[in-house]
Design a protein around this motif. Structure first.
Motif: not given
Length: 330
Positions: A92-96, A173-182
């Motif tokens: 989770q959190g690809a930027m990190h 948690e692959p979609t943590t912090a992403l908006d619902v469309m993404i």
């Protein structure tokens, strides 16, 4: 033979915090298993244990059989060979997780080169193919992580996970912090790629609705244990364990006025892993707890239709319609 079989897995961090307490799971090739629970229930610890990514000083017991080979008994050289090639993880959190000073193409190519899957030129071509596979132009290989959107970075993480054609992908948690469309796009992408590549998928989330829509089966964890398991839709819509039902009811259902105007939650928090209550760990928060729940823990037991639940109200072999726990009363 199952692709992955977890038997009586225990994980205790330095200091005595028991984050996973006897978890049992099984996954077939091409199958999608969701793991749900609140923060602190042991989901991510279990994921890290699968690839022996836990910090030094952590005590791990039980068995983790990947294609019949126990990951916990492997020598370190074998573990390094299995990572990325046998099993990979999407954090989770690809930027990190991505290196901010390296181009994404180099980061995707790194496991390919380390595992000797291709020479540098072929690895670059493979990187372009992987980017296009996850819906990004091959030309984006020259970009740095900060030059991509959150959804694009998550696609890069998925491309990295697929780089060495693993048999198992763990998505934490692959979609943590992403908006619902993404989020919807990433979930559909993962679902499509798992079907096309015929790999096993373990997806971790606190959101039962997401897991029910994406996965074949669903396991609910509480205080380091699996307390319910079964077909994803059934567990989400008709949970047998009070905790599974509370997680499901915490999210409003579209078209259901009752859940919209009277959302239901669950008071309190999961117990500290270093101070788990005696008996059933959920009993201090359970609306259907009996006196026996404070002294006797409940093991997972068959509950009909390929389901298992660890609750005193679920009779051995009972179907969903027969489980008293549905009523929420003793």
């Amino acid at each position: 033979m199952s692709l992955l079989e977890v038997r009586d897995l225990t994980v205790t961090y330095a200091g005595g915090a028991a984050a996973v307490r006897g978890a049992d799971l099984r996954l077939a090739a091409g199958e999608k298993l969701g793991i749900a629970g609140e923060s602190g229930c042991g989901k991510s610890t279990l994921a890290l244990a699968l690839l022996r990514l836990l910090p030094a000083g952590t005590r791990v017991g039980g068995e983790i059989l990947l294609d019949g080979e126990d990951v916990l008994a492997m020598k370190w050289g074998r573990v390094r060979a299995v990572r990325w090639a046998g099993a990979s993880i999407v954090f989770q959190g690809a930027m990190h997780s991505l290196n901010p000073v390296h181009r994404i193409g180099d980061q995707i190519a790194e496991p390919i080169l380390l595992h000797g899957r291709a020479a540098p030129a072929a690895a670059r071509r493979r990187t372009g193919e992987l980017l296009e596979l996850v819906g990004l132009p091959a030309a984006r290989a020259g970009a740095y992580p900060h030059e991509l959107s959150g959804g694009q970075r998550q696609r890069v993480m998925i491309a990295m996970a697929l780089a060495c054609d693993p048999r198992l992908i763990v998505a934490d948690e692959p979609t943590t912090a992403l908006d619902v469309m993404i989020q919807a796009q990433i979930l559909r992408l993962i679902e499509r790629l798992v079907g096309e590549q015929d790999v096993g998928l373990i997806m971790i989330s606190h959101d039962l609705a997401v897991l029910a829509d994406t996965c074949d089966r669903l396991a609910v964890m509480y205080a380091g244990r699996v307390v319910e398991e079964g077909p994803a839709r059934q567990v989400h819509e008709d949970a047998l364990h009070p905790y599974g039902r509370a997680l499901s009811e915490a999210f409003p259902r579209i078209g259901d006025p009752a859940s919209r105007f009277a959302p239901r939650g669950l008071p309190g928090d999961p117990p500290d892993p270093a101070a788990v209550p005696s008996g059933c760990a959920f009993h201090p928060r359970c609306p259907a707890a009996l006196e026996v729940c404070a002294t006797q823990d409940q093991a997972l037991r068959p509950a009909g239709s390929g389901r298992r639940a660890a609750c005193v109200h679920v009779a051995e072999g009972a179907g969903a319609a027969e489980a008293e726990v549905r009523s929420g009363t003793p």
